[in-house]
Design a protein around this motif. Structure first.
Motif, mmCIF file in Angstrom:
data_model
loop_
_atom_site.group_PDB
_atom_site.id
_atom_site.type_symbol
_atom_site.label_atom_id
_atom_site.label_comp_id
_atom_site.label_asym_id
_atom_site.label_seq_id
_atom_site.Cartn_x
_atom_site.Cartn_y
_atom_site.Cartn_z
ATOM 1 N N TYR A 57 0.522 2.968 -4.781
ATOM 2 C CA TYR A 57 0.379 3.166 -3.339
ATOM 3 C C TYR A 57 1.665 2.798 -2.591
ATOM 4 C CZ TYR A 57 -1.128 1.567 1.345
ATOM 5 O OH TYR A 57 -1.247 1.315 2.690
ATOM 6 N N TRP A 58 2.392 1.817 -3.118
ATOM 7 C CA TRP A 58 3.585 1.328 -2.424
ATOM 8 C C TRP A 58 4.763 2.290 -2.543
ATOM 9 C CZ3 TRP A 58 1.754 -2.334 0.358
ATOM 10 C CH2 TRP A 58 0.896 -3.318 -0.156
ATOM 11 N N THR A 98 7.933 0.245 6.200
ATOM 12 C CA THR A 98 8.340 1.603 5.862
ATOM 13 C C THR A 98 9.172 2.151 7.022
ATOM 14 O OG1 THR A 98 6.454 2.731 6.897
ATOM 15 C CG2 THR A 98 6.135 1.884 4.644
ATOM 16 N N LYS A 103 2.783 -0.331 5.352
ATOM 17 C CA LYS A 103 1.667 -0.148 4.442
ATOM 18 C C LYS A 103 1.079 -1.530 4.167
ATOM 19 C CE LYS A 103 2.681 4.102 1.889
ATOM 20 N NZ LYS A 103 2.565 4.718 0.545
ATOM 21 N N ARG A 115 -6.752 -0.471 1.661
ATOM 22 C CA ARG A 115 -5.370 -0.041 1.877
ATOM 23 C C ARG A 115 -5.293 0.646 3.237
ATOM 24 N NH1 ARG A 115 -6.717 1.070 -3.401
ATOM 25 N NH2 ARG A 115 -5.364 0.158 -5.024
ATOM 26 N N GLU A 117 -2.372 2.303 6.122
ATOM 27 C CA GLU A 117 -0.998 2.663 6.465
ATOM 28 C C GLU A 117 -0.914 2.999 7.951
ATOM 29 O OE1 GLU A 117 2.724 5.582 5.158
ATOM 30 O OE2 GLU A 117 0.720 5.949 4.349
ATOM 31 N N ARG A 119 1.533 4.559 10.884
ATOM 32 C CA ARG A 119 2.707 5.416 11.019
ATOM 33 C C ARG A 119 2.882 5.851 12.469
ATOM 34 N NH1 ARG A 119 1.561 10.348 8.522
ATOM 35 N NH2 ARG A 119 -0.630 9.756 8.648
ATOM 36 N N GLU A 146 -3.357 5.276 12.050
ATOM 37 C CA GLU A 146 -3.685 4.408 10.924
ATOM 38 C C GLU A 146 -4.666 5.137 10.016
ATOM 39 O OE1 GLU A 146 -5.655 0.062 9.826
ATOM 40 O OE2 GLU A 146 -6.173 1.072 11.698
#
Length: 222
Positions: A57-58, A98, A103, A115, A117, A119, A146
């Motif tokens: 995922y990273w 990022t 993340k 999880r 993320e 952006r 998100e």
């Protein structure tokens, strides 16, 4: 059997805010950690579990380091009975900066893995979307989104889903609101500094010691 649930939320970024300011706020991990509805405290850990770093995922962890925090959350197990119905849990929560945001990955007790993320993206709608059902309520040049995925045992999903959505539904909006508040505070401080400078006569027209010696002790008129 393992079950998964996805959540998508977004918040418009007002035109008077720069997207870089929102990204910078996300890179300050205290922002999301303090705005998380269930979180009551957090502490940065000296290192991240090597197994966690192996998660595909990273982004490459050698270029984008992963930082881990010990997070305390308060979960309401039995509503309506106050503190008696609350449970406090501790678990590791990882953050990776990022280019467009962050993340995160949290591993809660009971085999729950979440999880998320964040952006900052150009153009889009402000919406909340659960399993493909969303309602757009506006558009902006820049939007904070998100995307969340939670994974756990199928029999735990109803409770986990409710807690996750309650914690994450408004977090994008709260991040944008915090950036707005910080900008207002910065503007107020700058305005106050300018006002102080104008009100200080010594700063506007300073007189040197040599000039003072040339001034007469007494000024007479006529």
């Amino acid at each position: 059997m393992t079950a998964k649930h996805n959540l998508h939320v977004a918040a418009l970024i007002p035109p008077h805010l720069n997207p870089e300011d929102v990204i910078a706020a996300l890179h300050d991990h205290n922002t999301c950690l303090s705005l998380q509805a269930l979180t009551t405290g957090h502490e940065k850990l000296p290192e991240t579990n090597p197994e966690t770093k192996k998660d595909t995922y990273w982004y490459p962890v050698d270029l984008h380091p992963v930082h881990t925090y010990s997070v305390t959350e308060c979960v309401t197990v039995l509503p309506g009975i106050g503190e008696w119905g609350k449970k406090y849990i501790n678990f590791p929560s990882c953050f990776q900066d990022t280019p467009h945001g962050i993340k995160t990955r949290a591993d809660a007790p009971g085999g729950v893995t979440l999880r998320a993320e964040f952006r900052v993206i150009k153009g889009g709608a402000d919406d909340g979307e659960v399993e493909g059902e969303g309602e757009g309520i506006g558009y902006a040049e820049w939007v904070l989104v998100e995307d969340v995925e939670v994974q756990c045992a199928w029999w735990m999903m109803p409770f986990v889903r409710k807690s996750m959505e309650g914690a994450h539904r408004d977090i994008c909006k709260k991040v944008v609101e915090k950036v707005e508040m910080l900008k207002r505070q910065e503007q107020v401080a700058q305005t106050a500094a300018k006002g102080k400078g104008k009100a200080d006569p010594e700063e506007q027209s300073p007189i040197s010691a040599k000039d003072e010696e040339r001034l007469p002790d007494k000024i007479t008129y006529g």
